[in-house]
Design a protein around this motif. Structure first.
Motif, PDB file in Angstrom:
ATOM      1  N   SER A  30       0.822  -1.203   0.000  1.00 21.03           N
ATOM      2  CA  SER A  30       0.000   0.000   0.000  1.00 21.03           C
ATOM      3  C   SER A  30       0.863   1.263   0.000  1.00 21.03           C
ATOM      4  O   SER A  30       1.684   1.463   0.889  1.00 21.03           O
ATOM      5  CB  SER A  30      -0.919   0.011   1.222  1.00 21.03           C
ATOM      6  N   SER A  31       0.656   2.125  -0.991  1.00 26.02           N
ATOM      7  CA  SER A  31       1.407   3.378  -1.049  1.00 26.02           C
ATOM      8  C   SER A  31       1.088   4.272   0.137  1.00 26.02           C
ATOM      9  O   SER A  31       1.944   5.022   0.619  1.00 26.02           O
ATOM     10  CB  SER A  31       1.100   4.108  -2.357  1.00 26.02           C
ATOM     11  N   GLU A  32      -0.143   4.191   0.633  1.00 21.31           N
ATOM     12  CA  GLU A  32      -0.528   5.005   1.777  1.00 21.31           C
ATOM     13  C   GLU A  32       0.290   4.622   3.011  1.00 21.31           C
ATOM     14  O   GLU A  32       0.715   5.493   3.782  1.00 21.31           O
ATOM     15  CB  GLU A  32      -2.022   4.844   2.075  1.00 21.31           C
ATOM     16  N   ALA A  39       6.494   9.759   6.669  1.00 21.74           N
ATOM     17  CA  ALA A  39       6.217  10.908   7.527  1.00 21.74           C
ATOM     18  C   ALA A  39       6.848  10.724   8.895  1.00 21.74           C
ATOM     19  O   ALA A  39       7.429  11.667   9.467  1.00 21.74           O
ATOM     20  CB  ALA A  39       4.715  11.117   7.650  1.00 21.74           C
ATOM     21  N   ARG A  40       6.760   9.533   9.452  1.00 24.93           N
ATOM     22  CA  ARG A  40       7.348   9.281  10.769  1.00 24.93           C
ATOM     23  C   ARG A  40       8.872   9.309  10.711  1.00 24.93           C
ATOM     24  O   ARG A  40       9.525   9.841  11.603  1.00 24.93           O
ATOM     25  CB  ARG A  40       6.854   7.949  11.311  1.00 24.93           C
ATOM     26  N   LEU A  41       9.445   8.738   9.645  1.00 20.51           N
ATOM     27  CA  LEU A  41      10.898   8.755   9.511  1.00 20.51           C
ATOM     28  C   LEU A  41      11.420  10.166   9.290  1.00 20.51           C
ATOM     29  O   LEU A  41      12.546  10.495   9.679  1.00 20.51           O
ATOM     30  CB  LEU A  41      11.328   7.850   8.359  1.00 20.51           C
ATOM     31  N   GLY A  42      10.604  11.009   8.660  1.00 17.88           N
ATOM     32  CA  GLY A  42      11.011  12.385   8.417  1.00 17.88           C
ATOM     33  C   GLY A  42      11.206  13.191   9.674  1.00 17.88           C
ATOM     34  O   GLY A  42      11.829  14.260   9.648  1.00 17.88           O
ATOM     35  N   THR A  64       7.808   6.910  -3.138  1.00 19.61           N
ATOM     36  CA  THR A  64       7.613   7.553  -1.842  1.00 19.61           C
ATOM     37  C   THR A  64       8.923   8.098  -1.285  1.00 19.61           C
ATOM     38  O   THR A  64       8.955   9.188  -0.717  1.00 19.61           O
ATOM     39  CB  THR A  64       7.008   6.554  -0.842  1.00 19.61           C
ATOM     40  N   PHE A  65       9.996   7.325  -1.441  1.00 24.33           N
ATOM     41  CA  PHE A  65      11.293   7.717  -0.891  1.00 24.33           C
ATOM     42  C   PHE A  65      12.232   8.102  -2.031  1.00 24.33           C
ATOM     43  O   PHE A  65      13.337   7.581  -2.155  1.00 24.33           O
ATOM     44  CB  PHE A  65      11.888   6.568  -0.075  1.00 24.33           C
ATOM     45  N   SER A  66      11.803   9.035  -2.856  1.00 26.11           N
ATOM     46  CA  SER A  66      12.563   9.402  -4.051  1.00 26.11           C
ATOM     47  C   SER A  66      13.898  10.059  -3.730  1.00 26.11           C
ATOM     48  O   SER A  66      14.824  10.024  -4.546  1.00 26.11           O
ATOM     49  CB  SER A  66      11.729  10.324  -4.946  1.00 26.11           C
ATOM     50  N   ASP A  67      14.008  10.658  -2.554  1.00 27.54           N
ATOM     51  CA  ASP A  67      15.256  11.340  -2.183  1.00 27.54           C
ATOM     52  C   ASP A  67      16.000  10.574  -1.105  1.00 27.54           C
ATOM     53  O   ASP A  67      16.721  11.166  -0.299  1.00 27.54           O
ATOM     54  CB  ASP A  67      14.960  12.761  -1.707  1.00 27.54           C
TER      55      ASP A  67
END
Length: 227
Positions: A30-32, A39-42, A64-67
């Motif tokens: 799931s992409s969600e 968001a939490r890792l950020g 999702t984690f493109s960077d």
């Protein structure tokens, strides 16, 4: 997510140099769920290095984690290499499409190049699939193929990694690969039973677990932590 939150809460008390997540971030692709994890890792104050596991969707992870730090563009593989505090962190994407099994063999030439690059003070290697037999037959049937060849490669290296860490089994244990300490880390999700093929499958009681490497000079101590 409650178990994941417990792990992040425990880690919040440490001054981390980096966090490695070795795959199986979600179960259903799931992409969600990836966005919620991102968001939490950020909120962390350190680089987060990611590998996919057999339960992950690499396309969704990339989106999702493109960077993501240390990412290596090499075909479909989502390897990483990062130099942090004089330590080279090397992540090997051992996943294969449409199977729970893994394979390190296609990546050994790349691993050799990275290990032989101008040397950092030390290196640590990470993968999702385990690289030594755990004794749990269903898990060892889907471990990383090519482990013997990887061990031979390590024996030939003048400067070996200090340790290898993986997941997949979702249960902590330690062995050697090519003379290098090789660990399987515990898991945020429920552990697999330590079942050696007897008539009864042992009950699992383990809480969520993480692994902490502490390196001082060339002295590495690796801790398995229940959170």
């Amino acid at each position: 997510m409650t178990r994941f939150a417990r792990a992040l809460s425990w880690l919040d008390g440490l001054d981390l140099d980096a966090l490695v997540m070795s795959g199986d971030l979600i179960e259903d692709g799931s992409s969600e769920e990836y966005r919620e994890i991102a968001a939490r890792l950020g909120e962390l104050r350190c680089p987060v290095l990611l590998l996919p596991g057999n339960s992950d969707d690499r396309s969704a992870m990339r989106a999702t984690f493109s960077d993501r730090p240390g990412s290596v563009a090499r075909g479909d593989a989502m390897h990483f290499v990062a130099e942090i505090g004089g330590v080279r962190l090397i992540g090997i994407d051992t996943t294969l499409n449409d199977t729970s099994a893994g394979d390190v063999a296609p990546h050994l030439n790349w691993v050799e190049e990275v290990l032989d690059a101008p040397r950092a003070d030390a290196s640590l290697v990470f993968s999702h699939h385990h690289l030594f037999a755990s004794g749990i037959a269903p898990m060892d049937a889907v471990m990383a193929q090519g482990a013997r060849e990887f061990g031979d490669l390590l024996r030939r290296r003048p400067h070996r990694p200090l340790a290898i860490s993986s997941g997949h089994v979702h249960r902590p244990m330690t062995s050697l690969l090519g003379g290098v300490p090789a660990h399987i880390c515990g898991s945020i999700c429920p552990a697999n039973p330590l079942w050696f093929g007897g008539p009864d499958v042992p009950v699992v009681h383990e809480p969520p677990m993480i692994m902490v490497h502490r390196l001082v000079g060339r002295d590495l101590v690796s801790h398995h932590i229940a959170v």
